[in-house]
Scaffold this active site. Structure first.
Site, PDB file in Angstrom:
ATOM      1  N   LYS A  10     -41.893  65.349  -0.410  1.00  0.00           N
ATOM      2  CA  LYS A  10     -43.206  65.800  -0.726  1.00  0.00           C
ATOM      3  C   LYS A  10     -43.225  67.221  -1.106  1.00  0.00           C
ATOM      4  O   LYS A  10     -42.849  68.081  -0.190  1.00  0.00           O
ATOM      5  CB  LYS A  10     -44.138  65.343   0.610  1.00  0.00           C
ATOM      6  CG  LYS A  10     -44.297  64.000   0.850  1.00  0.00           C
ATOM      7  CD  LYS A  10     -45.072  63.197  -0.044  1.00  0.00           C
ATOM      8  CE  LYS A  10     -45.280  61.717   0.219  1.00  0.00           C
ATOM      9  NZ  LYS A  10     -46.181  61.045  -0.567  1.00  0.00           N
TER      10      LYS A  10
ATOM     11  N   GLU B 103     -43.563  62.925  -9.106  1.00  0.00           N
ATOM     12  CA  GLU B 103     -44.780  61.651  -8.746  1.00  0.00           C
ATOM     13  C   GLU B 103     -45.836  62.512  -8.862  1.00  0.00           C
ATOM     14  O   GLU B 103     -46.147  63.516  -8.208  1.00  0.00           O
ATOM     15  CB  GLU B 103     -44.372  60.986  -7.527  1.00  0.00           C
ATOM     16  CG  GLU B 103     -45.263  59.625  -7.468  1.00  0.00           C
ATOM     17  CD  GLU B 103     -44.758  59.014  -6.120  1.00  0.00           C
ATOM     18  OE1 GLU B 103     -43.532  58.844  -5.782  1.00  0.00           O
ATOM     19  OE2 GLU B 103     -45.794  58.519  -5.564  1.00  0.00           O
TER      20      GLU B 103
ATOM     21  N   LYS C 181     -48.875  50.417  -5.248  1.00  0.00           N
ATOM     22  CA  LYS C 181     -49.105  50.001  -3.971  1.00  0.00           C
ATOM     23  C   LYS C 181     -49.957  48.853  -3.510  1.00  0.00           C
ATOM     24  O   LYS C 181     -51.087  49.014  -4.101  1.00  0.00           O
ATOM     25  CB  LYS C 181     -49.604  51.328  -3.178  1.00  0.00           C
ATOM     26  CG  LYS C 181     -48.494  52.494  -3.158  1.00  0.00           C
ATOM     27  CD  LYS C 181     -48.990  53.637  -2.503  1.00  0.00           C
ATOM     28  CE  LYS C 181     -47.998  54.574  -2.683  1.00  0.00           C
ATOM     29  NZ  LYS C 181     -48.725  56.115  -2.557  1.00  0.00           N
TER      30      LYS C 181
HETATM   31 MG    MG Z   1     -47.226  59.041  -4.141  1.00  0.00          MG
END
Ligand code: MG
Length: 345
Positions: free
Chosen positions: A160, A211, A258
């Site tokens: 992240k 991403e 997702k």
């Molecule tokens: Mg993501």
């Protein structure tokens, strides 16, 4: 068709922070069960995301309404999966996590009735599933280093980013894991200009793809980034369903599906087909979920290029056992019918 549900509270091993928010230490998920007139039961899980306007309380508030839509559409036939999917979607356009709990439960139930795993029902080959990445959330540098060491067996790390310390973090990752595949996720943290400026650094550290660098609706910005980026760009927050894929063609290189966003296993497969029609890459991700939530995603992993299903691996205790991700990122399939999940004692 009888629907019941209960809230399950789960603790994460570590705080899980991303660019736009500090993660809470525990998550409230909803365990959904559907029982048909023969007493066969299917299970699904809702992992509600406040980013998409859902909490465990909104899920439990709307489930009775979705149960009515399910009952009416099924009309005693649990195999009417397309009709059930449509009816649940028409009852409620958003609330993806609540809807996918029903979708997963119905596929689990149908698999159990037929005595086959859901992946087999779809004719998929487990050997085609790529290995999963393991995600390292934002934290103090030494805490992140400890997480990287804990994840030693995983060959692919997803980091992240979107902090002023990104260079320091990536240097640490490369010190600890010089040969691993690294992907980064900025969770909408930047502008197009900022993203283009950090790209050379990502390239320097051998990052595979980036991403969702920009806010979900900034498609013009994403297109600009892609035109100026040496690395592939994968959209996550920008894509919820199959119609979003067409808007993203030419804008990004791939999409991250997702189940909690798209609301159904069948819609996930439609997204995959839409993405392939546009020659785009497909990633399959997750939220913080138990093995019950991950098990539904596992069923379609042979259809995607990148798997990021570590949601249950981030939990201190997992109330369910079944298919999921091995410690080296390999996808473990169920041989039991349906989703192959059982409740731990
Ligand atoms: Mg993501």
């Amino acid at each position: 068709m009888k629907l019941s549900f209960e809230i399950v509270e789960l603790q994460t091993k570590h705080a899980f922070n991303i660019a736009r928010q500090v993660g809470p230490p525990s998550r409230r998920l909803v365990w959904v069960r559907v029982r048909d007139s023969d007493g066969v039961e299917g299970w699904g899980e809702a992992s509600p995301q406040p980013f998409y306007g859902e909490t465990a309380d909104t899920v439990t508030a709307i489930l009775p309404r979705l149960a009515e839509a399910l009952e009416e559409a099924a009309g005693g036939d649990p195999f009417a999966l397309e009709r059930i999917d449509d009816a649940v979607h028409h009852a409620l356009a958003h609330n993806g996590s609540a809807r996918v709990a029903i979708s997963a439960a119905m596929h689990d139930l149908v698999g159990k009735r037929l005595g086959v795993p859901v992946w087999k029902l779809w004719g998929l080959d487990p050997a085609a599933a790529p290995r999963s990445s393991f995600t390292i959330g934002i934290d103090e540098l030494e805490v992140m280093r400890a997480k990287v060491r804990e994840a030693a067996a995983y060959p692919i790390l997803k980091i992240k980013v979107g902090t002023p310390r990104d260079r320091e973090i990536l240097s640490m990752i490369r010190e600890e894991a010089p040969g691993k595949t690294i992907r980064v996720d900025a969770n909408t943290g930047w502008s197009a200009k900022q993203t283009i400026a950090v790209m050379p650094m990502f390239q320097e550290f051998g990052v595979e793809f980036v991403e969702q660098p920009l806010p979900a609706h900034d498609l013009a910005g994403l297109r600009l980034v892609r035109e100026n980026s040496p690395l592939p760009i994968i959209a996550d927050e920008s894509v919820e369903n199959a119609t979003d894929v067409a808007k993203l063609a030419g804008v990004v290189d791939g999409v991250n599906i997702k189940l909690s966003k798209c609301g159904s296993l069948r819609e996930a497969i439609r997204i995959i087909h839409a993405a392939r029609a546009h020659n785009m890459k497909v990633m399959l991700g997750c939220m913080i979920e138990s093995t019950l939530g991950i098990a539904a995603a596992v069923q379609i992993t042979p259809l995607v290029d990148y798997v990021d299903l570590d949601g249950a691996a981030l939990l201190a205790h997992d109330p369910f056992a079944g298919p999921g991700i091995e410690a080296d990122g390999t996808v473990r399939f169920n041989s039991e019918p349906g989703l192959g999940v059982r409740r731990r004692e």
